[in-house]
Enzyme design. Structure first.
Site: not given
Length: 274
Positions: A37, A217
């Site tokens: 990400d 996350d």
């Protein structure tokens, strides 16, 4: 082949840096792939999306890593936006939570066409959100994002309720929460996890030989953790306690960079020859 992952307490998971040899055990004699990400993983979360700039050392690490393994960014950001921020050629890019892909050797792929309903919802939300200082509406090709990190605390319930009222007037969309953001996208069986499997299926000589690592996350990264093919390693980046389907943890984007550097050295020295 994928397998269902069981949710666990984040703080009960082994730290990926301290357990590095365990993480890379699944990579031995296999073709590695690393997916990450962006916001909160490669860069700290910023008050405004435009302020989340990638540092040059991290960019250089990604550039070197891409020479030794398939490396990809899977982000909620628009595809063109995330490419402009990362600025590394040869990476796999997935924007809008995987609705818009750029894969070396395959070009740009949209597994699902953009929803025309987004245009009408965008107009209505812009009118609604003008009343709330600090709330930012981001339009992407396949989705919308209502950022409220800088909103007044007293406005948060009204923003959430207003978004839900607008969406109730339109069919074919869904919404879900992230880190100080409401994501709005087509109501389809598609997410970061499905996009990851789609990408892996297109990689040459992958089946039976590959071992992916996915680092993220946010709650949207849980879709990828849940479907990671074995052997594979999901790494959740957070200092806050939560449940996750990842197998390992890191605390901060700084630790993500340290892990990538350690992985790079392992691939250069002891990793598979391909």
């Amino acid at each position: 082949m994928s397998t269902a992952r069981v949710s666990a307490s984040l703080h009960s998971l082994p730290h990926a840096l301290h357990s590095f040899q365990e993480v890379v055990t699944g990579l031995e004699d296999r073709m590695p792939a690393v997916f990450l990400d962006y916001d909160g993983t490669l860069t700290p979360i910023a008050d405004h999306p435009d302020l989340a700039e990638l540092s040059e050392p991290v960019r250089d690490t990604l550039r070197r890593l891409a020479r030794l393994s398939w490396t990809g960014i899977i982000s909620g950001r628009d595809l063109d936006n995330i490419r402009g921020l990362v600025q590394v050629d040869g990476l796999i890019y997935a924007g809008s939570h995987g609705f818009d892909l750029l894969i070396p050797g395959h070009g740009r792929i949209e597994p699902h066409p953009p929803s025309p309903v987004l245009d009408r919802v965008e107009q209505e939300l812009r009118t609604l959100l003008q009343a709330f200082p600090g709330v930012h509406l981001e339009r992407k090709r396949h989705s919308l994002a209502v950022h409220y990190r800088q909103a007044l605390p007293r406005d948060l319930d009204a923003v959430q309720a207003g978004v839900e009222r607008v969406l109730a007037l339109h069919q074919g969309l869904r919404h879900f929460g992230g880190k100080k953001v409401i994501e709005i996208q087509p109501n389809l069986e598609w997410d970061k996890g499905q996009a990851l499997l789609y990408i892996l299926d297109l990689l040459p000589a992958w089946k039976g030989r590959g071992a992916p690592i996915y680092i993220g996350d946010d709650t949207t990264d849980e879709h990828a953790f849940a479907v990671l093919p074995l052997p594979g390693a999901g790494i959740c980046v957070s200092e806050e306690e939560r449940t996750t389907r990842a197998a390992y943890r890191l605390n901060t984007p700084r630790e993500v960079h340290l892990f990538l550097e350690k992985l790079l050295r392992w691939l250069e020295g002891n990793g598979p020859s391909g």
